[in-house]
Design an enzyme around this catalytic site. Sequence first.
Site, PDB file in Angstrom:
ATOM      1  N   SER A  66       0.827  -1.203   0.000  1.00 62.40           N
ATOM      2  CA  SER A  66       0.000   0.000   0.000  1.00 62.40           C
ATOM      3  C   SER A  66       0.862   1.253   0.000  1.00 62.40           C
ATOM      4  O   SER A  66       1.936   1.286   0.598  1.00 62.40           O
ATOM      5  CB  SER A  66      -0.920   0.020   1.228  1.00 62.40           C
ATOM      6  OG  SER A  66      -1.694   1.207   1.238  1.00 62.40           O
TER       7      SER A  66
ATOM      8  N   LYS B  33      -4.519  -6.696   3.916  1.00 61.42           N
ATOM      9  CA  LYS B  33      -4.530  -5.637   2.910  1.00 61.42           C
ATOM     10  C   LYS B  33      -5.958  -5.336   2.454  1.00 61.42           C
ATOM     11  O   LYS B  33      -6.313  -4.177   2.213  1.00 61.42           O
ATOM     12  CB  LYS B  33      -3.675  -6.063   1.711  1.00 61.42           C
ATOM     13  CG  LYS B  33      -3.677  -5.069   0.534  1.00 61.42           C
ATOM     14  CD  LYS B  33      -3.226  -3.665   0.935  1.00 61.42           C
ATOM     15  CE  LYS B  33      -2.827  -2.790  -0.235  1.00 61.42           C
ATOM     16  NZ  LYS B  33      -3.841  -2.583  -1.254  1.00 61.42           N
TER      17      LYS B  33
ATOM     18  N   GLU C 208      -9.929   2.148   4.115  1.00 59.88           N
ATOM     19  CA  GLU C 208      -9.646   3.275   3.208  1.00 59.88           C
ATOM     20  C   GLU C 208     -10.939   3.779   2.556  1.00 59.88           C
ATOM     21  O   GLU C 208     -11.170   4.994   2.473  1.00 59.88           O
ATOM     22  CB  GLU C 208      -8.657   2.811   2.148  1.00 59.88           C
ATOM     23  CG  GLU C 208      -8.274   3.834   1.098  1.00 59.88           C
ATOM     24  CD  GLU C 208      -7.373   3.217   0.043  1.00 59.88           C
ATOM     25  OE1 GLU C 208      -7.693   3.358  -1.160  1.00 59.88           O
ATOM     26  OE2 GLU C 208      -6.373   2.573   0.412  1.00 59.88           O
TER      27      GLU C 208
ATOM     28  N   HIS D  68      -7.467  -3.249   5.082  1.00 64.62           N
ATOM     29  CA  HIS D  68      -6.872  -1.919   4.933  1.00 64.62           C
ATOM     30  C   HIS D  68      -7.635  -1.135   3.867  1.00 64.62           C
ATOM     31  O   HIS D  68      -8.011   0.023   4.071  1.00 64.62           O
ATOM     32  CB  HIS D  68      -5.398  -2.048   4.552  1.00 64.62           C
ATOM     33  CG  HIS D  68      -4.783  -0.802   3.986  1.00 64.62           C
ATOM     34  ND1 HIS D  68      -5.015  -0.378   2.682  1.00 64.62           N
ATOM     35  CD2 HIS D  68      -3.956   0.122   4.521  1.00 64.62           C
ATOM     36  CE1 HIS D  68      -4.366   0.742   2.458  1.00 64.62           C
ATOM     37  NE2 HIS D  68      -3.709   1.073   3.559  1.00 64.62           N
ATOM     38  N   ASN D  69      -7.873  -1.766   2.720  1.00 65.62           N
ATOM     39  CA  ASN D  69      -8.558  -1.078   1.637  1.00 65.62           C
ATOM     40  C   ASN D  69     -10.007  -0.767   1.992  1.00 65.62           C
ATOM     41  O   ASN D  69     -10.545   0.277   1.608  1.00 65.62           O
ATOM     42  CB  ASN D  69      -8.499  -1.913   0.356  1.00 65.62           C
ATOM     43  CG  ASN D  69      -7.140  -1.850  -0.307  1.00 65.62           C
ATOM     44  OD1 ASN D  69      -6.134  -1.580   0.335  1.00 65.62           O
ATOM     45  ND2 ASN D  69      -7.097  -2.113  -1.593  1.00 65.62           N
TER      46      ASN D  69
END
Length: 484
Positions: free
Chosen positions: A130, A185, A192, A188-189
């Site tokens: 990222s 991940k 986001e 995380h996205n």
Amino acid sequence: MQQQADFGLVGLAVMGENLVLNVESHGFTVAVFNRTVNKVDQFVQGRAKGKNIIGLHSIADLVASLKRPRKIMLMVKAGKPVDEFIEQIIPHLEAGDIIIDGGNSHFPDTMRRTKYLESKGLLFIGTGVSGGEEGALKGPSIMPGGSPAAWPHVKPIFQSIAAKVADGTPCCDWVGDNGAGHFVKMVHNGIEYGDMQLICEAYQIMHELLGMSADEMHEVFTTWNKGDLDSYLIEITRDILAYKDTDGQPLVNKILDTAGQKGTGKWTSVTSLDLGVPLTLISEAVYARCLSAIKDERVAASKVLKGPGGKFTGDRKAFLADLEKALYASKVVSYAQGFTLMRAAAEEFKWSLNYGGIALLWRGGCIIRSAFLGKIKEAFDGNSNLANLLLDPFFTQKIESSQNAWRRVISLAVMNGVWIPAFSTALNYFDGYRNARLPANLLQAQRDYFGAHMFERIDKPRGEFFHTNWTGRGGETASSTYVV
């Protein structure tokens, strides 16, 4: 060919090129290949000229150029292209060689690929990367998982190129077995998505309710970036609002209001449903992008459907202070839900996730990097079994001090017809989570009435299920028990 490269990479799009330059700048020799081979020559003769980067025109030559155990990273489109390249590479490898998928692959694919490659005596890593193109070049957040035996071989490279926090700790560490890295991940996205939607709703409130100009909003975000909301996304929003088009007008006002997505937010939301975790804010952020995409339909609807459209007449400075607190409180909910999802996944897939360590991975290099993440790390360092971030004393106090402002902002926005799905669902989650009694007792009665699905009683031990013949016309046979 004489073996000389420390690391191989396939896929020379922007992220791939920048990662190669990053790895080379830390003292490693890199061999590169791209399906369109003239791209290799352009890169080697251009950005990579004079550097310890070797351009190859075939997979066989790429593999032959690498030191053992070979380490080959794929930076290609997720899905079928990853599997295709894996199949091309396998025949040229030896036991113990390592394939790394650095794209945004779905974690079940990574679990499958890890098992498949290990069955052939090879090792596999699925890693989240990222930070966008700038992060790839200067230091991304890296979240590797897969075959544990592969980690010692790639650790020196990954931790060298990763972003570093203030004390020099790299934003990269082993996350866990098989799909753990890509799962983290993915979350995380998803977070986001939530962060971006919340910021956009704050912008919408300022624009639609307060009637603020882009320059005035720029000043607000500049101030916010110096306080509790200090983060990369607040920082870039500040910069975007100040950017002028060639005619001197704010460029942001000329951008069509339809948002794209690549699937990771949707995967996060779907996974939360599979695991039974209420991921309401991130899901609303995904749906918000879907709603934005039906632009023509919304324009047509705006000519038929009417709502309130009042303008703010109160103390703007005081309201903006409330908005800052409301944004922070909603952000806490987004992260709380994300970490709760990771905890559920760890239990389901038998991963040993270090939640404080994950917060550290995100403190630098990545898109959601912020000062806020340091407090999350402290929360899990203080209590590794913390069920929900809302229960950490620091965040409990923050929510308590923000709660009245949070409610004022949402109430005023709703009464004036301002669209704030993420702010609203954040507060609704908080009110639901803090409520010892929800109306699901009536819901279970309804389910038992029409489907004999049974229910538990408050005056009986948990795990005992009962059915009532509500109409006097039904039988005593019950359906299976329900699953929460």
